[in-house]
Enzyme design. Structure first.
Site, PDB file in Angstrom:
ATOM      1  N   HIS A 316       2.490   2.539 -14.116  1.00  0.00           N
ATOM      2  CA  HIS A 316       2.831   1.390 -13.272  1.00  0.00           C
ATOM      3  C   HIS A 316       1.975   0.145 -13.506  1.00  0.00           C
ATOM      4  CE1 HIS A 316       4.808  -0.655 -10.137  1.00  0.00           C
ATOM      5  NE2 HIS A 316       4.980   0.335  -9.299  1.00  0.00           N
ATOM      6  N   TYR A 432       6.698  -1.215   4.198  1.00  0.00           N
ATOM      7  CA  TYR A 432       6.514  -1.998   2.967  1.00  0.00           C
ATOM      8  C   TYR A 432       7.847  -2.039   2.232  1.00  0.00           C
ATOM      9  CZ  TYR A 432       4.336  -3.079  -1.637  1.00  0.00           C
ATOM     10  OH  TYR A 432       3.962  -3.638  -2.840  1.00  0.00           O
ATOM     11  N   THR A 445       4.840  -8.765  -7.728  1.00  0.00           N
ATOM     12  CA  THR A 445       5.536  -8.388  -6.495  1.00  0.00           C
ATOM     13  C   THR A 445       4.866  -9.012  -5.271  1.00  0.00           C
ATOM     14  OG1 THR A 445       4.171  -6.405  -6.257  1.00  0.00           O
ATOM     15  CG2 THR A 445       6.275  -6.150  -7.403  1.00  0.00           C
TER      16      THR A 445
END
Length: 634
Positions: A316, A432, A445
């Protein structure tokens, strides 16, 4: 304006604006508004006091440095986000950080493992070449606004390298080999011959040679990749001690410098409507596998199953899910609609027997290193066994019906998730939702805090037997509008969480103690959600080919006592939910939560059906009245 009719991938990069730093007042006001429905009066007063103390004393100095950084850095958030959220984390990245992407939901173009891997790898090499030449069309939000493409640069030839205090991301220039793992053995496969890419049929031959190889793993080789699945510090120490010289260094370099990593799995996976739990098993296989058959540090591991299904496990730190999704859409469309297969299911093209065979990597792994591998494996296995996953297909309706309700599909689903969460846990929680900031240079993001006061009011009305349909619908529309507005703010640089995160990092640099920032950064996200984008490239007309839809992807639970939910709006008539939680938490159950989501979606649709019915009956009465009035005048 000057980019021409067919701009290149990076044509707009220089003209992208920098991410603006919001004012401290705006961020704190939005933050307090976001936690109001989650705190009682006393807790809220305490939080308000902490926020005001921070605003009046320390905020101005920290904000000044942040504004300075925003002037000289391409993006004031992204480098710190990568370093502190991802690379400095010392816990295992398997399940906790890595995410997965699934194959086509209903279609498997061939059931021959080597052939499917051959086409997919060849399509990936085509994509890599286009990426390196900048020949891919630049991404645009809403089809017009250019988006940043920086994250795509590290898709291939990239590995996360473990360190004692922090990891680094190593990205290399064009690499000419692929690393393949099969039944405990590591093989190096060259991707070029005579200055060109291997053809799909040639790749199929190479992969079939590996599948047919009956040699045994060397001592310690079988579970070697478990080092990438465990804690980062033991892996960093083992790498320094056992892989810094000799044959082990040569072999590890081959792994870490490969274009990407391919696992030829030996257990079939994939969605099967006749087999209960098939999607759950498939997701868990992609997310963690056996804990030693994925190289979790590679930018991505491509996973190939014996029944022809495929999938991806992605690290990630280098990029977010839409970037991997973009590549995967191109690859699947190329595989199915351009490369294709013979009637027998083999790759098209002549078989080239003259290629040199794949080479086995050699390892000399001492007992001490084998012990470290086993320790990492056992800690990873514990994490993997604790993942409670449920893949929920929701075929009742999709984007088509939601748009008829004149509501944003994302807002509709997020409010359904709030209703499901309350029914599941009987409390509201900090939620979230990931949104992107890629309209700005180097943007990644931002967080949308979906549990708003308006959402809470709507959920309470849904659970109140005395509330009328009109009241519930009015509250739903208000909550949906609030959510859409918050999403817009997040996308346009006026979010809450990245600004507070960066203020916290600056406070740490200067040794400034802020009880407010500490409290904000320690709050747990018990419901973590993300929408997987679909049809970024529009290469396949899913109205014409409705079976050629992806199943989306997902991630592990973020909190020990919460849920992770990834959803994908598949065309007009299907939504898939990927739900994860932990078996070790007695209050969560992924399957139960999936059932709550389905019920919440249907309950919200029912509000619009009742309204529609009332309007229809009202119109019929009006027409009847007009007819009767007309008869009286005759």
């Amino acid at each position: 304006m000057f980019s021409g009719r067919r701009p290149l991938l990076y044509s707009f990069q220089a003209s992208l604006p920098r991410l603006p730093v919001p004012s401290v007042d705006d961020t704190i006001n939005r933050y307090l508004e976001s936690v109001r429905p989650l705190l009682d009066s006393e807790e809220y007063s305490q939080m308000e006091r902490l926020a005001n103390e921070f605003k009046d004393s320390k905020a101005a100095k920290l904000q000044r440095y942040l504004i300075l950084k925003s002037w000289w850095a391409p993006n004031y958030v992204s480098d710190w986000w990568e370093e502190y959220i991802y690379l400095r984390g010392r816990t295992p990245i398997m399940v906790n950080s890595n995410f997965y992407v699934m194959d086509l939901l209903y279609v498997t173009p061939t059931h021959r493992q080597a052939a499917r891997a051959g086409n997919i790898v060849h399509a990936m090499l085509q994509y890599r070449r286009k990426l390196e030449r900048g020949e891919l069309a630049p991404l645009r939000a809403l089809g017009t606004v250019p988006m940043c493409s920086t994250q795509m640069e590290r898709m291939f030839n990239t590995t996360r390298i473990p360190g004692i205090e922090t990891d680094i991301v190593q990205h290399l220039a064009d690499r000419k080999h692929l690393l393949v793992y099969h039944k405990g053995r590591f093989f190096q496969v060259w991707l070029y011959t005579g200055g060109r890419h291997l053809l799909p049929s040639e790749l199929e031959t190479q992969f079939q040679r590996i599948l047919s190889d009956t040699s045994e793993p060397q001592p310690g080789e079988l579970k070697l990749a478990a080092l990438t699945a465990g804690n980062r510090v033991p892996w960093a120490r083992a790498r320094l001690k056992f892989f810094s010289q000799g044959v082990n260094k040569v072999s590890l370099d081959a792994v870490e410098s490969a274009a990407f990593f391919l696992t030829l799995d030996d257990e079939p996976q994939g969605y099967d409507s006749a087999k209960a739990g098939s999607l759950d098993s498939y997701a868990k296989s992609l997310l963690h596998g056996k804990c030693y058959d994925r190289w979790f540090d590679k930018s991505f591991t491509l996973i190939s199953y014996p029944n022809g299904k495929m999938g991806i496990n992605a690290e990630h730190s280098w990029a977010d899910a839409p970037i991997v999704g973009h590549m995967w859409e191109y690859v699947l469309a190329t595989d199915c609609f351009h490369l294709g297969y013979t009637e027998e299911g083999h790759c098209k093209g002549d078989v080239n027997r003259g290629l040199p065979s794949p080479t086995r990597l050699q390892w000399l792994i001492p007992a001490e290193c084998q012990s470290a591998i086993e320790t990492s494996y056992l800690s990873a296995k514990q994490i993997a066994n604790d993942v409670d996953f449920f893949g929920c297909l929701f075929p009742e309706f999709g984007k088509g019906m939601i748009k008829k309700c004149r509501t944003s599909p994302d807002a509709f689903i997020q409010l359904a998730l709030q209703l499901a969460q309350f029914r599941d846990q009987r409390v509201f929680c900090l939620t979230y939702e990931s949104s992107m900031t890629r309209m700005f240079r180097d943007g990644r993001t931002e967080t949308v805090r979906s549990c708003t006061s308006e959402a809470v009011a709507f959920v309470r009305a849904m659970e109140d037997a005395d509330a009328t349909n009109d009241q519930r619908l009015a509250l739903f529309r208000r909550a949906a509008n609030t959510h859409q507005n918050m999403y817009r703010l997040a996308m346009t640089g006026s979010g809450i969480d990245r600004h507070l995160f960066c203020l916290y990092i600056v406070s740490k640099y200067f040794g400034v103690d802020s009880p407010f920032l500490k409290k904000v950064l320690s709050e747990p996200w018990k419901l973590s959600t993300s929408q997987t984008p679909q049809q970024q490239l529009n290469l396949v007309d899913i109205n014409k080919f409705p079976k050629y839809v992806g199943a989306g992807g997902g991630f592990g639970p973020v909190a020990d006592d919460g849920y992770g939910v990834s959803y994908i709006i598949v065309g007009e008539n299907l939504i898939t939910f990927h739900i994860s939680s932990k078996y070790s938490c007695p209050s969560t159950d992924s399957r139960r939560f999936g059932q709550h989501i389905s019920k919440a979606m249907l309950d919200i649709r029912a509000l619009f059906e009742v309204e529609h019915q009332k309007k229809t009956e009202g119109n019929e009465k009006q027409q009847q009245q007009q007819l009767e009035n007309g008869k009286k005048h005759m």
